[in-house]
Design a protein around this motif. Structure first.
Motif, mmCIF file in Angstrom:
data_model
loop_
_atom_site.group_PDB
_atom_site.id
_atom_site.type_symbol
_atom_site.label_atom_id
_atom_site.label_comp_id
_atom_site.label_asym_id
_atom_site.label_seq_id
_atom_site.Cartn_x
_atom_site.Cartn_y
_atom_site.Cartn_z
ATOM 1 N N LYS A 194 0.825 -1.212 0.000
ATOM 2 C CA LYS A 194 0.000 0.000 0.000
ATOM 3 C C LYS A 194 0.859 1.263 0.000
ATOM 4 O O LYS A 194 0.603 2.207 -0.760
ATOM 5 N N ASP A 195 1.877 1.321 0.838
ATOM 6 C CA ASP A 195 2.705 2.520 0.958
ATOM 7 C C ASP A 195 3.407 2.844 -0.357
ATOM 8 O O ASP A 195 3.529 4.015 -0.730
ATOM 9 N N ILE A 196 3.884 1.808 -1.046
ATOM 10 C CA ILE A 196 4.560 2.021 -2.332
ATOM 11 C C ILE A 196 3.592 2.615 -3.348
ATOM 12 O O ILE A 196 3.943 3.523 -4.111
ATOM 13 N N ILE A 197 2.355 2.115 -3.341
ATOM 14 C CA ILE A 197 1.349 2.601 -4.295
ATOM 15 C C ILE A 197 0.992 4.051 -4.003
ATOM 16 O O ILE A 197 0.936 4.897 -4.915
ATOM 17 N N ILE A 198 0.751 4.370 -2.745
ATOM 18 C CA ILE A 198 0.343 5.729 -2.372
ATOM 19 C C ILE A 198 1.458 6.733 -2.646
ATOM 20 O O ILE A 198 1.203 7.869 -3.068
ATOM 21 N N ASP A 199 2.704 6.328 -2.430
ATOM 22 C CA ASP A 199 3.834 7.243 -2.650
ATOM 23 C C ASP A 199 4.171 7.413 -4.124
ATOM 24 O O ASP A 199 4.949 8.308 -4.477
ATOM 25 N N SER A 200 3.604 6.581 -4.979
ATOM 26 C CA SER A 200 3.904 6.667 -6.403
ATOM 27 C C SER A 200 3.266 7.908 -7.022
ATOM 28 O O SER A 200 2.137 8.276 -6.678
ATOM 29 N N PRO A 201 3.973 8.585 -7.936
ATOM 30 C CA PRO A 201 3.365 9.737 -8.618
ATOM 31 C C PRO A 201 2.184 9.342 -9.501
ATOM 32 O O PRO A 201 1.405 10.204 -9.918
ATOM 33 N N LEU A 202 2.038 8.045 -9.772
ATOM 34 C CA LEU A 202 0.922 7.560 -10.593
ATOM 35 C C LEU A 202 -0.322 7.257 -9.767
ATOM 36 O O LEU A 202 -1.345 6.848 -10.319
ATOM 37 N N PHE A 203 -0.243 7.439 -8.452
ATOM 38 C CA PHE A 203 -1.379 7.100 -7.593
ATOM 39 C C PHE A 203 -2.660 7.833 -7.985
ATOM 40 O O PHE A 203 -3.726 7.208 -8.022
ATOM 41 N N PRO A 204 -2.639 9.145 -8.265
ATOM 42 C CA PRO A 204 -3.890 9.817 -8.658
ATOM 43 C C PRO A 204 -4.531 9.179 -9.892
ATOM 44 O O PRO A 204 -5.755 9.053 -9.962
ATOM 45 N N LEU A 205 -3.701 8.759 -10.858
ATOM 46 C CA LEU A 205 -4.247 8.102 -12.047
ATOM 47 C C LEU A 205 -4.882 6.767 -11.690
ATOM 48 O O LEU A 205 -5.980 6.442 -12.169
ATOM 49 N N ILE A 206 -4.209 6.002 -10.852
ATOM 50 C CA ILE A 206 -4.759 4.711 -10.426
ATOM 51 C C ILE A 206 -6.114 4.914 -9.761
ATOM 52 O O ILE A 206 -7.086 4.203 -10.040
ATOM 53 N N LEU A 207 -6.180 5.897 -8.871
ATOM 54 C CA LEU A 207 -7.419 6.178 -8.149
ATOM 55 C C LEU A 207 -8.546 6.527 -9.115
ATOM 56 O O LEU A 207 -9.656 5.976 -9.026
#
Length: 781
Positions: A194-207
């Protein structure tokens, strides 16, 4: 679990055989045991000591894709809804659908959908989940358009397909990005990162991608427009897909990924905001409808918005309430859809303006509807399960402090008021549905059929669902610790414990909110005729349906214009487009991969033994060029044959006699066919083309030829990978039992390819034979 998921799919192969006896025994009776057995199998997992179960089966190991199933509290809840309500819907359809209907088609579509939904909720691999996800869209398209001879059915099916598939593509983009970031295709492993995903700059796109997929499937504002039109499907489909299963797939998706996404401000704002808007808009618009299933469609939109909002809140109380309401909604809404179908079936109309006073003629149906309607309205009675989860929703809207993100203060304060507003109209449309249908004056002259009570078989399914409404209302904690708590824990990520009980005291804020809803809702329901004119002011004719129709119409118009531009009927144009596309795409790829930098060291130096190769090659090149300048058909065919026979000689030189023989046979047959065909064609005439056309042809021809030459040299000189030929040479005898490597490849290594190629040729031969025979039969007449 794999047997449970694929059992309905396998059963579809037998449905055509069962359907042969439909005149004697309704096809549904043969199929009823399948969902029942699935339900009974998963019931055994209910209990306080339940722990997740995982199964894995290899599928595409090279892509790290395996069929992974994961049964936790969340998936268990949905599996039981899918199989349990699926059983009741199947029983209901036996009495609802006449034997003259296309029962085979209906049950095949229904079982494909059932299998797909089971796959969605049990899959742990994101790509397997996506595969099943799209199958739900396809099968629902077929079910909604079951009565395809109706224009509205086709329109509703196409709309649902376009919107949900758009969301499916968005979901696919999200899971591809997730896989790229985490390096895994397992949802549970993604949750651990989870932490790796949230810290990724691509997280807003994933969401955004995942939320779009969920919103389109669960009919959230503004994608809700497909659900009312889907009501053109048979009522069993509406009761199954649009109350208990498919529309909740988006809810499941948000719940499944909540351990990753929840807790972020963006997640709370988007999901909660659109959930509350959907709740208010759906309930407000439901009062405007005149079709019973239309009322229930907008009520479903509203209820789904409420569940989505609670998932957006992200608190323990909200998650527990959301899970509880998923169960409650399936019971009362499934029963109400079936009652609406019964009314339509027994009166010939679903128009509430023509209905009324049916309680006298249909007392059992009216009684069942009474419990379902008041449960949906959240009326404060201890034997109505809808009240418990509605009160929990109010409580969750008042206590959002457990959320760790940064709130927009105004929005946070407005949530309880919006919850009450949406619930007031929920109460209004609930009363509108019941009293407009079963109370008041009977309008016998406006009904196509004289109303009467439905057969007992059609009443069993809604009766069982209403019984569930009452039992859950009377004994809510029976499903709490053994069932609901496990589901909430799977979403929240840790234990969620809550006692469910009816009375909290007169000063309990959610109770006060419920009383406000009942009082104001009753006043609005009694005065509906006086204020209903508000719909002519807002939304008036404004509708997202108009936006959808505009986009579809403009897309079709633009597509037609573009297609007419390149579909000219000219063979030259088509070949030109193909060659240009190959030239551009290949050239770009070559440029990006530095493919033009050919390593000439890989090319062999000229030897005396290469002279025959060169001579044959030059002869073929001269013959190919010669075809351009000849004006005689016979000469052109013979010169072209030189190219083919030259290739056969090259096969001989390179010690491939079987390929040489094949080439000789093919070339001989081709030349013979050309001669036969060209005999019936006019003489070749040299046409003087415009200089621009000649220049274009020359550029394309030379460019394409140069590209093929470069590709051939590059492929020969570049050694990026170990040649696969070594594998075939080494394993031809041990695996295939033969020294002729080509034959072993065709018969053993690629036996299935060869089999299907032969099958295609056989089918083509049969088609040609059929056309020849048809022509001869016509000539004989």
């Amino acid at each position: 679990m794999i047997y449970a998921v694929f059992a309905p799919l396998v059963m579809t192969l037998l449905i055509p055989f069962f359907n042969k006896w439909k005149d004697k025994i309704h096809t549904g009776w043969f199929l009823l045991p399948i969902p029942l057995f699935i339900f009974l199998y998963f019931v055994q997992f209910i209990g306080e000591g339940f722990s997740p179960v995982a199964e894995s089966y290899q599928w595409i190991p090279s892509l790290n894709i395996s069929i992974d199933f994961y049964l936790d509290g969340l998936s268990l809840l949905f599996v039981l809804l899918i199989s349990g309500i699926g059983t009741l819907v199947l029983l209901y359809s036996i009495y609802y659908l006449h034997k003259s209907e296309r029962l085979g088609h209906f049950y095949i579509y229904l079982f494909i959908f059932m299998s797909s939904m089971l796959g969605v909720v049990l899959s742990d691999n994101v790509y397997v989940l996506y595969t099943f996800w799209e199958f739900t869209s396809i099968s629902s398209f077929l079910l909604i358009g079951f009565w395809h001879y109706r224009e509205r059915s086709r329109y509703g099916a196409l709309k649902s397909m376009l919107i949900t598939v758009f969301g499916g593509l968005s979901l696919f983009a999200g899971i591809v990005t997730l896989t790229y970031i985490t390096g895994t295709t397992s949802i549970q492993e993604m949750i651990n990162q989870k932490d790796i995903i949230i810290d990724s700059p691509l997280f807003p796109l994933i969401l955004i991608f995942i939320i779009l997929g969920a919103f389109t499937k669960s009919a959230q504002f503004p994608f809700h427009i497909w659900l009312p039109d889907a009501m053109e499907a048979p009522t069993p489909v509406s009761a199954y897909l649009h109350s208990a299963t498919m529309v909740k797939a988006g809810i499941f998706l948000i719940a499944r990924f909540s351990p990753i996404l929840a807790g972020e401000p963006m997640f709370f704002i988007i999901v909660s905001l659109f959930g509350i808007i959907t709740l208010c808009w759906g309930s407000y618009m439901a009062v405007r409808q005149t079709d019973l299933k239309g009322i229930l469609a907008f009520s479903t939109i509203s209820q789904l918005g409420m569940i989505m909002a609670m998932l957006g809140f992200g608190t323990k109380a909200a998650i527990f309430a959301a899970v509880f309401h998923i169960l409650n909604h399936a019971t009362f809404k499934g029963s109400l859809f079936m009652i609406a179908g019964i009314v339509d079936h027994e009166t010939g109309s679903r128009d509430i303006r023509k209905l009324g006073g049916l309680m006298t003629f249909m007392p059992i149906s009216a009684t069942l509807a009474l419990f379902g309607v008041f449960s949906m309205a959240g009326f404060p009675l201890p034997f109505l399960n809808g009240f418990y989860s509605k009160e929990m929703f109010f409580e969750a809207s008042l206590h959002l402090d457990g959320y760790g993100g940064q709130f927009i203060p105004f929005f946070q304060q407005a949530i309880p008021y919006l919850a009450v507003f949406g619930s007031i109209f929920t109460f209004v449309y609930s009363m509108y549905f019941f009293f407009g249908t079963f109370r008041g004056e009977a309008k016998m002259g406006e009904l196509p059929k004289k109303p009467h009570e439905a057969p007992i078989g059609m009443l069993i399914s809604p009766f069982i669902l209403v019984l569930g409404v009452i039992l859950i209302g009377l004994f809510p904690n029976l499903v709490n610790g053994t069932f609901i708590a496990h589901s909430a824990e799977a979403i929240y990520g840790s234990a969620v414990e809550k006692d469910i009980y009816f009375w909290h005291g007169l000063t309990y804020p959610p109770l006060i909110m419920s009383i406000i809803v009942v009082v104001l809702g009753t006043l609005l329901a009694l005065t509906r005729q006086k204020w209903a004119g508000i719909y002519t002011i807002f939304p008036r004719n404004l509708s997202f349906n108009e936006v959808y129709n505009y986009i579809v119409d403009k897309t079709e118009t633009a597509s037609t214009k573009i297609t007419n531009k390149y579909m000219t009927g000219s063979l030259r144009h088509y070949v030109l487009y193909i060659l240009i596309a190959i030239l551009v795409v290949s050239g770009v790829v070559f440029f990006l991969t530095n493919g033009f930098a050919i390593d000439t060291s890989g090319l062999s130096t000229l030897k005396l033994s290469d002279v025959p190769d060169i001579l044959v090659g030059l002869t073929m090149a001269i013959a190919a060029i010669g075809t351009i300048f000849t004006n005689n058909r016979l000469s052109a065919i013979i010169i072209l044959g030189v190219v083919g026979y030259g290739l056969a000689i090259l096969f001989v030189i390179y010690r491939a006699p079987d390929l040489a023989l094949t080439q000789l046979i093919v070339e001989t047959v081709t030349v013979a066919i050309f001669l036969l065909c060209f005999y019936h064609l006019p003489d070749l005439k040299k046409i003087k083309e415009k200089p621009s056309i000649t220049l274009t042809n020359s550029i394309i021809s030379i460019g394409f030829g140069a590209l093929m030459t470069i590709i051939a040299i590059s492929a020969h000189s570049s050694k990026w990978f170990e040649p696969i030929s070594n594998y075939f040479l080494e394993t031809s005898k041990p695996l295939g039992g033969g020294y002729n490597v080509v034959n072993v490849i065709l018969v053993d290594m690629r036996g299935l390819d060869t089999l299907f190629e032969i099958t295609v040729l056989g089918i083509a031969a049969l088609a040609i034979y059929g056309m020849i025979k048809l022509r001869r039969d016509k000539e004989a007449k």
